[in-house]
Every structure is written in C-alpha cells, then in structure tokens.
Design an enzyme around this catalytic site. Sequence first.
Site, mmCIF file in Angstrom:
data_model
loop_
_atom_site.group_PDB
_atom_site.id
_atom_site.type_symbol
_atom_site.label_atom_id
_atom_site.label_comp_id
_atom_site.label_asym_id
_atom_site.label_seq_id
_atom_site.Cartn_x
_atom_site.Cartn_y
_atom_site.Cartn_z
ATOM 1 N N VAL A 11 38.648 -16.286 18.378
ATOM 2 C CA VAL A 11 37.705 -17.286 17.847
ATOM 3 C C VAL A 11 38.457 -18.526 17.367
ATOM 4 C CG1 VAL A 11 36.092 -17.728 15.936
ATOM 5 C CG2 VAL A 11 35.952 -15.593 17.211
ATOM 6 N N ASP A 30 48.405 -19.592 11.571
ATOM 7 C CA ASP A 30 48.424 -18.128 11.687
ATOM 8 C C ASP A 30 49.693 -17.608 11.032
ATOM 9 O OD1 ASP A 30 46.647 -16.226 13.886
ATOM 10 O OD2 ASP A 30 48.434 -15.340 12.966
ATOM 11 N N PHE A 150 28.894 -17.306 17.163
ATOM 12 C CA PHE A 150 28.054 -16.568 18.119
ATOM 13 C C PHE A 150 28.591 -16.618 19.549
ATOM 14 C CE2 PHE A 150 25.355 -17.828 14.562
ATOM 15 C CZ PHE A 150 24.721 -16.633 14.243
ATOM 16 N N GLU A 153 32.884 -13.753 24.517
ATOM 17 C CA GLU A 153 34.145 -13.747 25.267
ATOM 18 C C GLU A 153 33.791 -13.845 26.745
ATOM 19 O OE1 GLU A 153 37.031 -10.783 24.225
ATOM 20 O OE2 GLU A 153 36.697 -11.087 22.089
ATOM 21 N N ASN A 206 24.040 -9.518 16.662
ATOM 22 C CA ASN A 206 24.825 -8.539 17.427
ATOM 23 C C ASN A 206 24.183 -7.152 17.409
ATOM 24 O OD1 ASN A 206 26.648 -10.307 18.370
ATOM 25 N ND2 ASN A 206 28.407 -9.545 17.248
ATOM 26 N N GLY A 251 24.289 1.642 30.894
ATOM 27 C CA GLY A 251 25.700 1.919 31.202
ATOM 28 C C GLY A 251 26.239 3.021 30.313
ATOM 29 N N GLY A 255 30.528 -1.836 24.268
ATOM 30 C CA GLY A 255 31.916 -1.827 23.776
ATOM 31 C C GLY A 255 32.286 -3.235 23.357
ATOM 32 N N CYS A 258 33.276 -6.897 19.333
ATOM 33 C CA CYS A 258 32.308 -7.217 18.263
ATOM 34 C C CYS A 258 31.199 -6.187 18.058
ATOM 35 C CB CYS A 258 31.690 -8.585 18.533
ATOM 36 S SG CYS A 258 32.873 -9.910 18.276
ATOM 37 N N LYS A 318 34.429 -6.181 29.568
ATOM 38 C CA LYS A 318 33.429 -6.823 30.429
ATOM 39 C C LYS A 318 34.168 -7.782 31.361
ATOM 40 C CE LYS A 318 32.120 -10.657 27.398
ATOM 41 N NZ LYS A 318 31.032 -11.370 26.771
HETATM 42 N N1 LIG Z 1 36.086 -12.154 19.472
HETATM 43 C C1 LIG Z 1 34.831 -12.525 19.507
HETATM 44 O O1 LIG Z 1 34.198 -12.594 20.566
HETATM 45 C C2 LIG Z 1 34.091 -12.894 18.229
HETATM 46 C C3 LIG Z 1 32.833 -13.511 18.315
HETATM 47 C C4 LIG Z 1 32.170 -13.852 17.134
HETATM 48 C C5 LIG Z 1 32.735 -13.547 15.907
HETATM 49 N N2 LIG Z 1 33.947 -12.919 15.847
HETATM 50 C C6 LIG Z 1 34.529 -12.650 14.527
HETATM 51 O O2 LIG Z 1 35.548 -13.616 14.298
HETATM 52 C C7 LIG Z 1 36.633 -13.026 13.554
HETATM 53 C C8 LIG Z 1 37.926 -13.183 14.308
HETATM 54 O O3 LIG Z 1 37.819 -12.455 15.508
HETATM 55 P P1 LIG Z 1 38.918 -12.576 16.669
HETATM 56 O O4 LIG Z 1 38.423 -11.770 17.797
HETATM 57 O O5 LIG Z 1 39.257 -13.996 16.863
HETATM 58 O O6 LIG Z 1 40.158 -11.838 15.938
HETATM 59 P P2 LIG Z 1 41.653 -11.705 16.440
HETATM 60 O O7 LIG Z 1 42.105 -10.372 16.008
HETATM 61 O O8 LIG Z 1 41.752 -12.105 17.871
HETATM 62 O O9 LIG Z 1 42.434 -12.824 15.613
HETATM 63 C C9 LIG Z 1 42.625 -12.798 14.222
HETATM 64 C C10 LIG Z 1 43.842 -13.655 13.898
HETATM 65 O O10 LIG Z 1 43.951 -13.786 12.492
HETATM 66 C C11 LIG Z 1 45.345 -13.811 12.171
HETATM 67 N N3 LIG Z 1 45.519 -13.522 10.752
HETATM 68 C C12 LIG Z 1 45.369 -12.350 10.089
HETATM 69 N N4 LIG Z 1 45.598 -12.506 8.778
HETATM 70 C C13 LIG Z 1 45.914 -13.823 8.597
HETATM 71 C C14 LIG Z 1 46.237 -14.599 7.454
HETATM 72 N N5 LIG Z 1 46.271 -14.071 6.246
HETATM 73 N N6 LIG Z 1 46.485 -15.908 7.640
HETATM 74 C C15 LIG Z 1 46.456 -16.476 8.856
HETATM 75 N N7 LIG Z 1 46.138 -15.788 9.975
HETATM 76 C C16 LIG Z 1 45.868 -14.468 9.841
HETATM 77 C C17 LIG Z 1 45.942 -12.771 13.091
HETATM 78 O O11 LIG Z 1 47.343 -12.919 13.219
HETATM 79 C C18 LIG Z 1 45.183 -13.073 14.380
HETATM 80 O O12 LIG Z 1 45.850 -14.025 15.161
HETATM 81 C C19 LIG Z 1 36.214 -11.573 13.296
HETATM 82 O O13 LIG Z 1 35.582 -11.489 12.046
HETATM 83 C C20 LIG Z 1 35.213 -11.308 14.406
HETATM 84 O O14 LIG Z 1 34.297 -10.299 14.059
HETATM 85 C C21 LIG Z 1 34.644 -12.594 16.976
#
Ligand SMILES: NC(=O)c1ccc[n+]([C@@H]2O[C@H](COP(=O)([O-])OP(=O)(O)OC[C@H]3O[C@@H](n4cnc5c(N)ncnc54)[C@H](O)[C@@H]3O)[C@@H](O)[C@H]2O)c1
Length: 429
Positions: A11, A30, A150, A153, A206, A251, A255, A258, A318
Amino acid sequence: MTITIIGTGFVGVVSAAVYASLGNRVIGLDIDQNKINKLKKGQVPFFEADLEELLIEQQKAKRLTFTTSYQEAISQSEIIVIAVGTPSAPDETADLRYVMKSAESLAPYLQKDAIVAIKSTVPPGTLEKLIKKIKKQSKVKFYGASLPEFLREGSAVYDTLHPDRIVIGAQDDFVFKKLDQLYEVFKAPIVHCSVASAQMAKYTANTYLATRITFINEIANLCQKNGADIEEVINAIGLDQRIGQHYWYPGLGYGGSCFPKDVKELAAYSRTVGEEGNLMNKINEINKQRIFDLLIDFEKKVNGFADKKIAVLGLSFKPNTDDMREAPSTKVIPYLISKGASIKSYDPMANYEEFTNEKHKEHQQVANVKQAIKGADAIFLLVEWPKIVNFPFPEFKEKRPQTIFDCRNQLDPDEIKKAGYQYVGIGRS
Ligand SMILES: NC(=O)c1ccc[n+]([C@@H]2O[C@H](COP(=O)([O-])OP(=O)(O)OC[C@H]3O[C@@H](n4cnc5c(N)ncnc54)[C@H](O)[C@@H]3O)[C@@H](O)[C@H]2O)c1
C-alpha cells in the site's frame, strides 16, 4: 503538499508513487533498509502492474524520495500517512505493534498542525490510542485521521488513480479541508465521516466481499449434491438487479493479504465487544475449513494422492500479483506432499520460496504449463492467470488417466471431458 508515507510495503509504495504523480512532494519511510535501498534504485520489491514505471518517473521528477530516517521525513511533512502492516495476532485481533511503534518514532519530529492519518486497516479505537501515544512525546498541536485503503492488488495503481470513493474519518474541519485538497483531483465522491465509521467501512467492505464468496461456496456445495451447476445458478440469480452478475467466485475459499486477515480481525473485534457468535465468526470458520474439506473430497476422486504426480497451476493468491499471502497453493501443496504426492508447479510471477525443491524435493517449480502437466496424474488449476486458463489442455491429454481439478471453474467441462480427462469443478458435475 509534503507527505510522508510510513511503511513502504504494498500500500505504501503505491500510495507514495500516486500521490507524487499528483504533484506532491512525497517521502517513503520504512525501517527495512534493504527495501529502501531497492526503492532508491527504482526497484519495486514485488510485482504490481505499472508501478515501477510510475515510481521511476516520480523519482526522476524529484517528487518522490525514500528514507529510513524519521527525523528527515517527519520534520518536513504536513501530512503523515501510516501504512505499516497490521497482521493478525495469535488471538486473531489486529496486531497494532507496528502502528504504535511508528507513532512512537514519529512523535519527536512532528510539526505544528501536521495530520497523522492511519491508512493501515485497524479496528475502531486505534486512532485514539495512537494520538495518546504521540501526545506522551510531543507538545505540538497535531490532528488525527483515518484514511482507509480500498485498492486491489493486481490493479492497485489504476485503483488508486481511479477510486470509487475516498473515505476520510476525522473530527476537525481543518483535516477534512486539507485532505479534500489532496484528493479532489480524483473527481471521486469523498465521504466525510467519523473516525470509527471510516475504520468500520474498511472492515465492512472486505467482510462483505468475503461473505459473498463464502455464500456462493456454500451454494456450490449444495449444487454438488444435486446435479445443479453453480455457474448456471449464478447466471440465473445475477440477472436480478438486486443481486448482479459480478463478484461471484466459487472456489477453494477466499485468500490473499486482506480478506482472511480482515474477516478474522473483525470476528475477533466482535468477540471483544460481546458479539461472539456473529456472522463474521462463522464466515471465518467456514472459510478456514473449506479448502481441507474439498481436498479430502478430491482425494477420493483419484483414489488417494500417494505416489501421484500432480501439476499445480497458479501459486499467487490471484492473477496479476506475485503475492502469496494466504494463497490456496500454500495449503494445497503442503497437503499434497503430506499425502505422498510429488508436485510440479507453475506460476507466471510468484515464487513459493518456503516450499521450493531446495527445501522440499517433492516440489519443483517449472517454467511453463506444458512442463508442469507433463506426466501428471492430476492437474490443479488454482489461479486464473491468462497463461493458464488459455492453455490448450485437450491437445496435451496423455494416454494415462488424468484428472483436472478446475478450482476456479475456468474451463469448459464438456471440452475437457471430451478430450478424455476426468473433470472436477466447484459446484458443477
Ligand atoms: N495489500 C493490500 O492489498 C491492502 C489493501 C488495503 C489495505 N491494506 C492494509 O494496509 C496495511 C499495509 O498493508 P501492506 O500489504 O502494504 O503491508 P506490507 O506488509 O506489504 O508492508 C508493511 C511495511 O511496513 C513496514 N514497517 C513496519 N513497521 C514499521 C515502522 N515502525 N516504521 C516504518 N515502516 C514499518 C514494513 O517494513 C513493510 O515494508 C495493512 O493494514 C493492510 O491491511 C492492504
């Protein structure tokens, strides 16, 4: 505007590149030095369509930079967006460790009137805890907000540039006005609401989609018992405008990064507020068990998996992503191996690193569908990647008995059966 995005995961990187493309100055922050090193070189650590090009373009335009320094990023930012991971804790509640840690780290450098917005998916009550944590270390006036995400991926850049809606949860007009300025360029509806409503909206969206998947899977189970075809049923019900044709995916169960996590977390949250036996808890349980029930059923159709050669097609959760979080393959492959099968798998993008032939000699990842299915007793079609579903399976039917488990109902059963395969779909005979 100068914006820091904390957490350059899926995200975070997408949001950072898109916000920069709108003309903002964006800093991606990060704690993972390797990730930041890669991003600085214009390399995205995962696959997402159109993202790398956008990232490089914005870096060249000097609107987008990356750092591991909270001081450098926060001390020059008006808006701070927290997009760190919120995995499920062992008790299935949202693990807010990373969110809280980022609050602690940003607090000393916060500028007056900065907005700290949580984009990570978190339960109601989290923003209040975060604000309290920041206030312990910072005396400056700042604002809190909830900015649920929202995007999907596989089409994340497109979704971020063309949102169906933007949801802003806040208490102050200042926050609504400032965040409106950031988002009005999208020309999408902007929903202003309370922080709790914004957080609930994310979990609700979701969980609703996961419920649709679970619902149609339960109907597919019934079709399996009575000779009905789930795809015909979907076609029939979908013409009802209250129901619609879209988003029906019978299916092995939902999975991905999220849905399983968000349903689990909403179920766990329900338990903490006295709603133990509610729908969310049921959906979570049904979905967790489903894949194993189906595997037991499939096993009977081929007289056991022991010593069988099996092709697994599709490893990601997916198409159009290499993300394997909670992908069906991560359950199917270990299960088949535990039953004594040997596996050749293929995916156009994903790598099953924890389960490769280096660590498990029974599993070999190969370069294409043809190599995977050569000599296979059974073929599991797990993901509807175009390269998989457009493969001419009838042309490659071998003399041995072969079964296709079409776990996404993508193939034409008549054509497959005519070619001599045993065909097993979901909710269709
Ligand atoms: N992936 C998706 O499709 C999606 C869609 C909507 C919402 N979300 C939500 O967004 C959030 C992030 O999801 P994601 O898939 O991007 O996660 P991710 O695991 O891909 O990335 C999280 C990142 O945060 C970094 N991080 C952890 N602790 C940290 C800190 N203290 N300071 C700085 N960086 C730090 C990690 O190193 C990592 O790079 C989650 O809450 C998820 O539920 C994800």
